[in-house]
Write an enzyme that holds these catalytic residues in place. Structure first.
Site, short mmCIF file in Angstrom:
data_model
loop_
_atom_site.label_atom_id
_atom_site.label_comp_id
_atom_site.label_asym_id
_atom_site.label_seq_id
_atom_site.Cartn_x
_atom_site.Cartn_y
_atom_site.Cartn_z
N ASN A 1 0.87 -1.18 0.00
CA ASN A 1 0.00 0.00 0.00
C ASN A 1 0.90 1.23 0.00
OD1 ASN A 1 -1.79 2.05 0.48
ND2 ASN A 1 -2.38 1.37 2.53
N TRP A 2 0.98 1.86 -1.15
CA TRP A 2 1.93 2.98 -1.30
C TRP A 2 1.41 4.27 -0.66
CZ3 TRP A 2 4.26 2.79 -6.97
CH2 TRP A 2 4.89 1.55 -7.15
N LYS A 3 0.15 4.29 -0.26
CA LYS A 3 -0.44 5.48 0.36
C LYS A 3 -0.20 6.70 -0.54
CE LYS A 3 0.00 3.14 4.75
NZ LYS A 3 0.21 3.21 6.21
N HIS B 1 -9.11 1.18 5.09
CA HIS B 1 -7.82 1.38 5.75
C HIS B 1 -7.98 2.30 6.96
CE1 HIS B 1 -3.73 2.57 6.54
NE2 HIS B 1 -3.38 1.44 5.96
N GLU C 1 -6.36 4.72 7.97
CA GLU C 1 -6.21 6.16 7.69
C GLU C 1 -7.48 6.71 7.06
OE1 GLU C 1 -2.56 5.53 5.57
OE2 GLU C 1 -1.66 4.92 7.47
N GLU D 1 -5.02 -4.92 10.60
CA GLU D 1 -3.97 -3.93 10.80
C GLU D 1 -4.22 -3.21 12.13
OE1 GLU D 1 -2.10 -2.75 6.72
OE2 GLU D 1 -3.72 -1.37 7.18
N GLY E 1 2.95 2.22 10.79
CA GLY E 1 3.89 3.33 10.63
C GLY E 1 4.61 3.71 11.91
N SER F 1 3.94 -2.25 10.25
CA SER F 1 5.39 -2.30 10.43
C SER F 1 6.01 -3.64 10.05
CB SER F 1 5.76 -1.90 11.87
OG SER F 1 5.33 -0.57 12.14
N GLY G 1 5.24 1.32 4.60
CA GLY G 1 6.55 1.94 4.37
C GLY G 1 7.55 1.06 3.61
P1 13P Z 1 3.42 0.30 7.68
O1 13P Z 1 3.91 -1.00 7.07
O2 13P Z 1 4.15 1.51 7.19
O3 13P Z 1 3.32 0.20 9.17
O4 13P Z 1 1.91 0.48 7.14
C1 13P Z 1 1.02 -0.56 7.22
C2 13P Z 1 -0.19 -0.20 6.46
O5 13P Z 1 -0.92 0.72 6.83
C3 13P Z 1 -0.48 -0.92 5.22
O6 13P Z 1 -1.75 -0.64 4.74
#
Ligand code: 13P
Length: 249
Positions: A9-11, A94, A96, A166, A172, A212, A234
């Site tokens: 997931n590149w966000k 997600h 976020e 998640e 993150g 993470s 990330g």
């Molecule tokens: P991180 O791997 O950066 O913790 O993010 C996880 C995530 O939100 C994947 O959708």
């Protein structure tokens, strides 16, 4: 056998030119794997990514979509728009989207319905916040998220679902759920689905862990029997790290 999946997931990262560079690196380095490998660039780069990966085994997913067919929804993207550029996978729910953009399980139920109705695969994300884990409510929080967003679905719709647990406190932050914590929750999720539907639905749905995941911890997390892969944030932005995680499955 459940499908094993590693999804990136590149966000809100990577311009078009950076997207092309990362996709070229990934295509060149992707190992032979039994797992399905997915990347989810930002909306504006999806068509280019799909084009770029036409002859690759890497799949492209969107990070979100609207539930409506079309219409006056400024700034939104429909299922048909994704399908039209060749995409049939979408990440929904997600954390976020939930915390920063006010998405709740009632809205997500509508998005999931649209994705399923359009023949797409929904990668449905959910998980508890830190205070919910600290107070010992994490199982009931997760159970409620599943109930409210997914348990209205007919059994056959589950063939189009991938779950991504998640825990918000691990996203993150560099703090990962331990492999045992991930396994414990994934087993609970499967039991909850078996009770609501049956063991065949529960045993056939892929449940990814996200939060993470890095090259150094992926193999141990993926070794757990109810963990079917990962949703990577990330570490999916660096080709070598993402490829190392794909190799860990
Ligand atoms: P991180 O791997 O950066 O913790 O993010 C996880 C995530 O939100 C994947 O959708």
């Amino acid at each position: 056998m459940r499908t094993q999946i590693v999804a990136g997931n590149w966000k809100m990262n990577k311009t078009l030119s950076e997207t092309e560079v990362l996709l070229s690196e990934l295509s060149a380095k992707i190992p032979d794997t039994h797992a399905q490998v997915i990347v989810a660039p930002t909306f504006i780069n999806l068509a280019a990514a799909q084009n770029h990966l036409q002859s690759s085994t890497i799949h492209v997913a969107a990070q979100n979509m609207h539930f409506a067919e079309n219409g006056a929804y400024t700034g939104e993207i429909s299922a048909d728009m994704l399908l039209d550029i060749g995409l049939d996978m979408v990440i929904l729910g997600h954390s976020e989207r939930r915390s920063l953009f006010g998405e709740d399980d009632a809205l997500l139920a509508k998005k999931v319905d649209t994705a399923i109705g359009k023949g797409m695969t929904a990668i449905f994300c959910f998980g508890e916040e830190l205070d919910e884990r600290k107070s010992g409510n994490h199982f009931s929080v997760v159970e409620n998220q599943l109930k409210q967003a997914l348990f209205h679905l007919e059994e056959k719709a589950w063939g189009q679902l991938v779950l991504a647990y998640e825990p918000v406190w691990a996203i993150g932050t560099g703090e990962t759920a331990s492999p045992d914590q991930a396994q414990e929750m994934h087993a609970f999720i499967r039991k909850t689905i078996a009770e609501a539907y049956n063991s065949s639905v529960a045993n056939n749905v892929s449940i990814l862990y996200g939060g993470s995941v890095k090259p150094g911890n992926a193999a141990e997390i993926f070794s757990k029997p109810d963990v079917d892969g990962g949703l990577i944030g990330g570490a999916s932005l660096k080709a070598d790290d993402f490829i190392a995680i794909v190799k860990a499955i």
